[in-house]
Write a protein that holds these residues in place. Structure first.
Motif, PDB file in Angstrom:
ATOM      1  N   VAL A  14       0.849  -1.189   0.000  1.00  0.00           N
ATOM      2  CA  VAL A  14       0.000   0.000   0.000  1.00  0.00           C
ATOM      3  C   VAL A  14       0.881   1.235   0.000  1.00  0.00           C
ATOM      4  N   ILE A  15       0.224   2.368  -0.222  1.00  0.00           N
ATOM      5  CA  ILE A  15       0.885   3.659  -0.050  1.00  0.00           C
ATOM      6  C   ILE A  15       0.838   3.991   1.428  1.00  0.00           C
ATOM      7  N   PRO A  16       1.983   4.264   2.052  1.00  0.00           N
ATOM      8  CA  PRO A  16       1.983   4.491   3.500  1.00  0.00           C
ATOM      9  C   PRO A  16       1.134   5.687   3.884  1.00  0.00           C
ATOM     10  N   ASP A  17       0.548   5.579   5.094  1.00  0.00           N
ATOM     11  CA  ASP A  17      -0.259   6.677   5.609  1.00  0.00           C
ATOM     12  C   ASP A  17       0.595   7.923   5.815  1.00  0.00           C
ATOM     13  N   GLU A  18       0.019   9.067   5.504  1.00  0.00           N
ATOM     14  CA  GLU A  18       0.677  10.337   5.699  1.00  0.00           C
ATOM     15  C   GLU A  18      -0.106  11.152   6.722  1.00  0.00           C
ATOM     16  N   PRO A  19       0.552  12.097   7.356  1.00  0.00           N
ATOM     17  CA  PRO A  19      -0.180  12.949   8.287  1.00  0.00           C
ATOM     18  C   PRO A  19      -1.389  13.592   7.601  1.00  0.00           C
ATOM     19  N   ARG A  20      -2.519  13.548   8.233  1.00  0.00           N
ATOM     20  CA  ARG A  20      -3.762  14.075   7.663  1.00  0.00           C
ATOM     21  C   ARG A  20      -4.201  15.308   8.436  1.00  0.00           C
ATOM     22  N   HIS A  21      -4.784  16.240   7.725  1.00  0.00           N
ATOM     23  CA  HIS A  21      -5.329  17.441   8.336  1.00  0.00           C
ATOM     24  C   HIS A  21      -6.852  17.316   8.376  1.00  0.00           C
ATOM     25  N   LEU A  22      -7.416  17.445   9.527  1.00  0.00           N
ATOM     26  CA  LEU A  22      -8.861  17.424   9.697  1.00  0.00           C
ATOM     27  C   LEU A  22      -9.289  18.801  10.174  1.00  0.00           C
ATOM     28  N   ILE A  23     -10.131  19.472   9.377  1.00  0.00           N
ATOM     29  CA  ILE A  23     -10.628  20.803   9.718  1.00  0.00           C
ATOM     30  C   ILE A  23     -12.117  20.684  10.006  1.00  0.00           C
ATOM     31  N   PRO A  43     -21.321  15.400   9.343  1.00  0.00           N
ATOM     32  CA  PRO A  43     -20.147  14.557   9.611  1.00  0.00           C
ATOM     33  C   PRO A  43     -19.629  13.837   8.374  1.00  0.00           C
ATOM     34  N   ALA A  44     -20.494  13.620   7.379  1.00  0.00           N
ATOM     35  CA  ALA A  44     -20.085  12.859   6.187  1.00  0.00           C
ATOM     36  C   ALA A  44     -19.330  13.703   5.182  1.00  0.00           C
ATOM     37  N   GLY A  45     -19.394  15.022   5.301  1.00  0.00           N
ATOM     38  CA  GLY A  45     -18.694  15.874   4.350  1.00  0.00           C
ATOM     39  C   GLY A  45     -19.468  16.012   3.056  1.00  0.00           C
ATOM     40  N   GLU A  46     -18.828  16.654   2.071  1.00  0.00           N
ATOM     41  CA  GLU A  46     -19.439  16.918   0.774  1.00  0.00           C
ATOM     42  C   GLU A  46     -19.154  15.778  -0.183  1.00  0.00           C
ATOM     43  N   ASP A  47     -20.208  15.298  -0.866  1.00  0.00           N
ATOM     44  CA  ASP A  47     -20.034  14.230  -1.852  1.00  0.00           C
ATOM     45  C   ASP A  47     -19.829  14.864  -3.218  1.00  0.00           C
ATOM     46  N   ALA A  48     -18.580  15.097  -3.575  1.00  0.00           N
ATOM     47  CA  ALA A  48     -18.243  15.686  -4.871  1.00  0.00           C
ATOM     48  C   ALA A  48     -17.448  14.650  -5.650  1.00  0.00           C
ATOM     49  N   SER A  49     -18.146  13.824  -6.370  1.00  0.00           N
ATOM     50  CA  SER A  49     -17.509  12.719  -7.081  1.00  0.00           C
ATOM     51  C   SER A  49     -16.502  13.248  -8.089  1.00  0.00           C
ATOM     52  N   GLY A  50     -15.259  12.738  -7.996  1.00  0.00           N
ATOM     53  CA  GLY A  50     -14.223  13.145  -8.928  1.00  0.00           C
ATOM     54  C   GLY A  50     -13.493  14.414  -8.544  1.00  0.00           C
ATOM     55  N   ALA A  51     -13.956  15.126  -7.533  1.00  0.00           N
ATOM     56  CA  ALA A  51     -13.317  16.374  -7.140  1.00  0.00           C
ATOM     57  C   ALA A  51     -12.172  16.098  -6.172  1.00  0.00           C
ATOM     58  N   LEU A 102     -18.520  16.549  18.345  1.00  0.00           N
ATOM     59  CA  LEU A 102     -17.251  16.415  17.645  1.00  0.00           C
ATOM     60  C   LEU A 102     -16.804  14.968  17.514  1.00  0.00           C
ATOM     61  N   THR A 103     -17.086  14.156  18.511  1.00  0.00           N
ATOM     62  CA  THR A 103     -16.673  12.745  18.428  1.00  0.00           C
ATOM     63  C   THR A 103     -17.369  12.035  17.277  1.00  0.00           C
ATOM     64  N   ASP A 104     -18.608  12.427  16.969  1.00  0.00           N
ATOM     65  CA  ASP A 104     -19.299  11.838  15.820  1.00  0.00           C
ATOM     66  C   ASP A 104     -18.703  12.327  14.507  1.00  0.00           C
ATOM     67  N   VAL A 105     -18.213  13.547  14.504  1.00  0.00           N
ATOM     68  CA  VAL A 105     -17.674  14.120  13.276  1.00  0.00           C
ATOM     69  C   VAL A 105     -16.365  13.445  12.877  1.00  0.00           C
ATOM     70  N   VAL A 106     -15.482  13.219  13.860  1.00  0.00           N
ATOM     71  CA  VAL A 106     -14.154  12.687  13.534  1.00  0.00           C
ATOM     72  C   VAL A 106     -14.157  11.182  13.361  1.00  0.00           C
ATOM     73  N   ARG A 107     -15.249  10.508  13.709  1.00  0.00           N
ATOM     74  CA  ARG A 107     -15.295   9.056  13.590  1.00  0.00           C
ATOM     75  C   ARG A 107     -15.159   8.646  12.119  1.00  0.00           C
ATOM     76  N   ASP A 108     -14.278   7.725  11.855  1.00  0.00           N
ATOM     77  CA  ASP A 108     -14.023   7.160  10.523  1.00  0.00           C
ATOM     78  C   ASP A 108     -13.327   8.135   9.573  1.00  0.00           C
ATOM     79  N   ARG A 145      -6.348  13.643  23.318  1.00  0.00           N
ATOM     80  CA  ARG A 145      -5.855  12.273  23.495  1.00  0.00           C
ATOM     81  C   ARG A 145      -5.742  11.526  22.177  1.00  0.00           C
ATOM     82  N   ASP A 146      -6.536  11.928  21.178  1.00  0.00           N
ATOM     83  CA  ASP A 146      -6.572  11.202  19.903  1.00  0.00           C
ATOM     84  C   ASP A 146      -5.769  11.871  18.797  1.00  0.00           C
TER      85      ASP A 146
END
Length: 383
Positions: free
Chosen positions: A219-228, A271-279, A304-310, A340-341
């Motif tokens: 796989v492609i290794p995980d990289e640091p992710r930004h969650l806004i 929590p699911a974000g925007e569904d922009a297929s191909g964007a 917030l805990t529901d938002v960051v889940r998954d 903590r997370d």
């Protein structure tokens, strides 16, 4: 459909006819009959409706607030006779944009470009254009709706800020997870062979031991992710400060994209974000923010805990940035749980804020406006 001018002519004709007949005044009767004749001729004219095919495109479909966006209109006369002059009407953000179309010979095409209003951010669903066919005296008009609606995204304004600081290394052979994209060079696990797998990845020792073909799952290794995360509850904001908060969230998203790390943007109401297929990720984030609205039903940061889940895989390094307004009663406890997370937690509060006790490791930026935020952010995280 009778127009305002047609209604005036019809009313005047009735009054003139009644007055002329009652007063035995033939001149008034003649004026009344002239009005009736004009209405009859206009009605007969409306029977010959033109056959026009209307195609409308929005270019570009995504712009920043205040930037130029245009409607590209193409009208084709598909009938056998010359079409009379017509009027195509667009409705964008409650504003009507009228585009006159000249008379067209059979088979002729008319194309024009006209500006669309982009002064306010938002997700605007532009209904199909309406083609109006009036008579020469504008006494009657028939409107026919075209087909096909368009969507115009007016993204929030963005301030140039330094990239979001990300926790964790960015290495070729970095950490991996089951959610990592396939096709890289980092070994994650062994799995059963599937049709189409590269035979060079077969692990012969495990194949001999298990009796079935086993391949290396790279796989492609995980990289640091930004969650806004943008707080879209109603309580922390007034109208002006919420718009400033949206610009802050958009600025952080664009800065995260410039750092070339994965990013995700969420609101407490979505929590699911925007569904922009191909964007791209940053485009999806700005699409989401363009339509963000405050809601009294939104729980805000307590959700917030529901938002960051998954959003962030287990064990994946991530930087969390939260954009909100005034502090709520449960805000410190929520931030302590997030600390903590997430290795890096940044809290941005926009508007009139008051001090609150925060847990160690949470970076806080308070600002009245998004411009003030940009200055303080760049001081804290220099480029």
């Amino acid at each position: 459909m009778i127009t305002r001018a047609g209604a005036v002519v019809a009313g005047a004709a009735v009054v003139l006819l009644l007055a002329g007949l009652g007063a035995d005044y033939p001149e008034l009767v003649m004026l009344g009959l002239a009005g009736v004749a004009a209405l009859v001729v206009a009605g007969v004219w409306m029977l010959a409706r033109p056959k026009l095919a209307v195609v409308r495109q929005v270019s570009p479909s995504r712009v920043q607030a205040g930037a130029a966006a245009y409607g590209v209109l193409t009208v084709t006369n598909t009938g056998r006779r010359r079409s009379p002059p017509s009027l195509v009407v667009e409705t964008v953000d409650g504003r009507r944009v009228a585009v006159p179309v000249p008379s067209l010979a059979a088979g002729d095409e008319f194309a024009t470009v006209y500006p669309l209003p982009t002064g306010r951010r938002g997700r605007y669903v532009i209904p199909a254009p309406t083609v109006g066919h009036p008579d020469p005296l504008r006494l009657f008009q028939v409107e026919r709706a075209g087909s096909g609606e368009s969507v115009l995204y007016v993204h929030p304004k963005v301030h140039p800020i330094a990239p979001v600081p990300a926790g964790g290394p960015r290495e070729v052979e970095g950490a991996t997870s089951a959610g990592s994209p396939q096709g890289g060079v980092a070994f994650h696990s062994l799995r059963g062979y599937q049709p189409g797998d590269d035979w060079r990845r077969i692990h012969w020792k495990s194949t001999a031991r298990n009796g079935t073909l086993m391949v290396r799952h790279n796989v492609i290794p995980d990289e640091p992710r930004h969650l806004i995360v943008l707080d879209t509850s109603a309580k922390p904001y007034d109208d002006e400060s919420f718009e400033e908060a949206v610009q802050v969230a958009a600025s952080v998203c664009v800065a995260a994209d410039r750092s070339n790390f994965p990013l995700a943007c969420r609101t407490t109401a979505n929590p699911a974000g925007e569904d922009a297929s191909g964007a791209s990720e940053v485009t999806s984030a700005l699409d989401l923010l363009s339509g963000a609205q405050r809601s009294p039903e939104d729980r805000g940061l307590p959700a917030l805990t529901d938002v960051v889940r998954d959003v962030v895989a287990a064990g994946e390094s991530a930087a969390l940035t939260i954009v909100t307004g005034r502090a709520g009663p449960g805000q410190p406890a929520v931030l302590t749980a997030m600390r903590r997370d997430f290795p890096t937690v940044t809290l941005v509060r926009i508007g009139r804020t008051e001090p609150i006790p925060l847990s160690a490791g949470v970076c806080t930026i308070d600002a009245r406006t998004s411009s003030e935020f940009a200055v303080r952010w760049n001081r804290l995280f220099p480029r």
